[in-house]
Design a protein around this motif. Structure first.
Motif, PDB file in Angstrom:
ATOM      1  N   GLY A 230       3.573   9.228   1.961  1.00  0.00           N
ATOM      2  CA  GLY A 230       2.755   8.547   1.173  1.00  0.00           C
ATOM      3  C   GLY A 230       3.388   7.340   0.601  1.00  0.00           C
ATOM      4  N   THR A 231       4.447   7.664  -0.330  1.00  0.00           N
ATOM      5  CA  THR A 231       5.071   6.485  -0.950  1.00  0.00           C
ATOM      6  C   THR A 231       5.115   5.323  -0.166  1.00  0.00           C
ATOM      7  OG1 THR A 231       5.917   8.171  -2.486  1.00  0.00           O
ATOM      8  CG2 THR A 231       7.282   6.017  -2.429  1.00  0.00           C
ATOM      9  N   VAL A 232       5.755   5.439   1.108  1.00  0.00           N
ATOM     10  CA  VAL A 232       6.161   4.095   1.883  1.00  0.00           C
ATOM     11  C   VAL A 232       4.637   3.461   2.234  1.00  0.00           C
ATOM     12  CG1 VAL A 232       6.921   3.564   4.213  1.00  0.00           C
ATOM     13  CG2 VAL A 232       8.228   5.311   2.843  1.00  0.00           C
ATOM     14  N   ILE A 233       3.895   4.059   2.540  1.00  0.00           N
ATOM     15  CA  ILE A 233       2.558   3.547   2.992  1.00  0.00           C
ATOM     16  C   ILE A 233       2.080   3.035   1.729  1.00  0.00           C
ATOM     17  CG2 ILE A 233      -0.003   4.215   3.326  1.00  0.00           C
ATOM     18  CD1 ILE A 233       1.412   6.494   5.237  1.00  0.00           C
ATOM     19  N   ALA A 234       2.071   3.630   0.436  1.00  0.00           N
ATOM     20  CA  ALA A 234       1.295   2.925  -0.721  1.00  0.00           C
ATOM     21  C   ALA A 234       1.863   1.463  -0.865  1.00  0.00           C
ATOM     22  CB  ALA A 234       1.482   4.026  -1.785  1.00  0.00           C
ATOM     23  N   VAL A 235       3.412   1.737  -1.122  1.00  0.00           N
ATOM     24  CA  VAL A 235       4.084   0.411  -1.176  1.00  0.00           C
ATOM     25  C   VAL A 235       3.893  -0.424  -0.077  1.00  0.00           C
ATOM     26  CG1 VAL A 235       6.652  -0.521  -1.265  1.00  0.00           C
ATOM     27  CG2 VAL A 235       6.161   1.615  -2.362  1.00  0.00           C
ATOM     28  N   ALA A 236       3.726  -0.238   1.098  1.00  0.00           N
ATOM     29  CA  ALA A 236       3.471  -1.185   1.891  1.00  0.00           C
ATOM     30  C   ALA A 236       2.094  -1.866   2.015  1.00  0.00           C
ATOM     31  CB  ALA A 236       3.487  -0.906   3.655  1.00  0.00           C
ATOM     32  N   GLU A 237       1.014  -0.915   1.514  1.00  0.00           N
ATOM     33  CA  GLU A 237      -0.298  -1.326   1.157  1.00  0.00           C
ATOM     34  C   GLU A 237      -0.211  -2.380   0.126  1.00  0.00           C
ATOM     35  OE1 GLU A 237      -4.831   0.207   0.368  1.00  0.00           O
ATOM     36  OE2 GLU A 237      -3.157   1.469   1.012  1.00  0.00           O
ATOM     37  N   ALA A 238       0.338  -2.220  -0.949  1.00  0.00           N
ATOM     38  CA  ALA A 238       0.220  -2.878  -2.160  1.00  0.00           C
ATOM     39  C   ALA A 238       1.026  -4.268  -1.749  1.00  0.00           C
ATOM     40  CB  ALA A 238       0.970  -2.319  -3.289  1.00  0.00           C
ATOM     41  N   ILE A 239       2.126  -4.516  -1.160  1.00  0.00           N
ATOM     42  CA  ILE A 239       2.653  -5.381  -0.681  1.00  0.00           C
ATOM     43  C   ILE A 239       1.940  -6.517   0.118  1.00  0.00           C
ATOM     44  CG2 ILE A 239       4.519  -6.817   0.661  1.00  0.00           C
ATOM     45  CD1 ILE A 239       6.092  -4.431  -0.522  1.00  0.00           C
ATOM     46  N   ARG A 240       1.091  -5.792   1.047  1.00  0.00           N
ATOM     47  CA  ARG A 240       0.293  -6.496   2.095  1.00  0.00           C
ATOM     48  C   ARG A 240      -0.838  -7.286   1.095  1.00  0.00           C
ATOM     49  NH1 ARG A 240      -1.181  -2.502   5.990  1.00  0.00           N
ATOM     50  NH2 ARG A 240      -2.770  -1.707   4.476  1.00  0.00           N
ATOM     51  N   ASN A 241      -1.333  -6.781   0.083  1.00  0.00           N
ATOM     52  CA  ASN A 241      -2.426  -7.227  -0.853  1.00  0.00           C
ATOM     53  C   ASN A 241      -1.653  -8.071  -2.014  1.00  0.00           C
ATOM     54  OD1 ASN A 241      -4.500  -5.606   0.766  1.00  0.00           O
ATOM     55  ND2 ASN A 241      -4.001  -3.769  -0.454  1.00  0.00           N
TER      56      ASN A 241
END
Length: 284
Positions: A11-22
């Motif tokens: 969940g941490t990896v996905i959350a970080v990736a989503e934030a960077i993408r945004n």
């Protein structure tokens, strides 16, 4: 708004990736353990307090100017015999210089452009402003091979292979990248790459030891020589800035850069013209 940092490694990896993408680079700060953030802030403050403002500000400005000139005169440099003898690929160098120049323009407007600004920098705000500008520019880069790392975030897949209380093994992949196993570690409630966690204390101790060796006396003893080198570098940069033809570059700059470019040529498997040979001894 930033997403909450999940209490799970995937969940941490996905959350970080989503934030960077945004365009929320500040997630890289909030995802760190609290003590890590304190260490970074402490190291930054100590460095800025000990560093001579003249040395830091001049070094930063010199680096920015150097990149600006190299980008401005890149066509001349890349057409020179000095460069061509290295065997390096001109298109790759062009892409690097153009992209680097844009990043430096962003940095020049940021807090870290001066030691005074660095001393008071808020890293979360820095990432939310300068960091996000970096992301926007990086997303717009037209890579020669068509492989923009940020685009991989759209198809990111994270699979949990194994997880325990404080360690986990994830398999991370995307449409453009083969699966890669990444070990994660839990520190103060935050899941971070295990490599970072395992090296953190040693790296911080080394940084503190290096800073402890910086004293007003050592800086004063070295400052004159450092500024002299800066003056020489500045002269070289402005000499390059004044060049009008590849031939001028070869005549004025080539002899100084030949040994360095020769090393690069060997590394890249380029032209062997830079190699030197010794004459056979005369027979007696």
């Amino acid at each position: 708004n930033l997403p909450a940092i999940p209490d799970s490694p995937d969940g941490t990896v996905i959350a970080v990736a989503e934030a960077i993408r945004n365009n929320h680079a500040e997630i890289l700060w909030t995802a760190l353990p609290e003590s890590y953030r304190q260490d970074i802030t402490e190291i930054t403050r100590t460095f800025s307090e000990k560093m001579d403002p003249d040395v830091y500000d001049r070094a930063f400005a010199l680096l920015m100017r150097g990149i600006e000139v190299l980008d401005d005169r890149k066509e001349i440099i890349l057409a020179s015999e000095t460069f061509q003898s290295t065997g390096a690929v001109a298109d790759d160098i062009l892409a690097v210089l153009s992209n680097t120049w844009t990043f430096t323009e962003i940095l020049k407007k940021s807090e870290v452009a001066t030691v005074a600004g660095l001393g008071s920098v808020d890293w979360e705000k820095f990432l939310a402003t300068t960091g996000n500008e970096f992301i926007k520019h990086a997303a717009a880069i037209d890579h020669p091979d068509g492989d923009n790392p940020l685009e991989s975030l759209d198809s990111l897949k994270v699979e949990t292979i194994d997880v325990s209380e404080n360690r986990a093994m994830l398999r991370i992949s995307s449409e453009d990248h083969e699966p890669e196993d990444v070990e994660m570690a839990k520190v103060e409630g935050r899941w971070i790459p295990a490599e970072l966690a395992d090296d953190w204390d040693r790296s911080m101790e080394e940084a503190r030891q290096d800073l402890a060796e910086i004293t007003p006396e050592t800086l004063a003893a070295q400052k004159t020589q450092i500024m002299m080198y800066f003056g020489m570098a500045d002269g070289l940069i402005e000499q390059i800035a004044a060049l009008q033809t590849p031939e001028e570059f070869d005549a004025a700059i080539g002899p100084m850069l030949a040994p360095l470019m020769g090393g690069a040529s060997i590394y890249m498997g380029g032209d062997e013209d830079w190699e030197t040979t010794e004459e056979a001894p005369e027979e007696e």
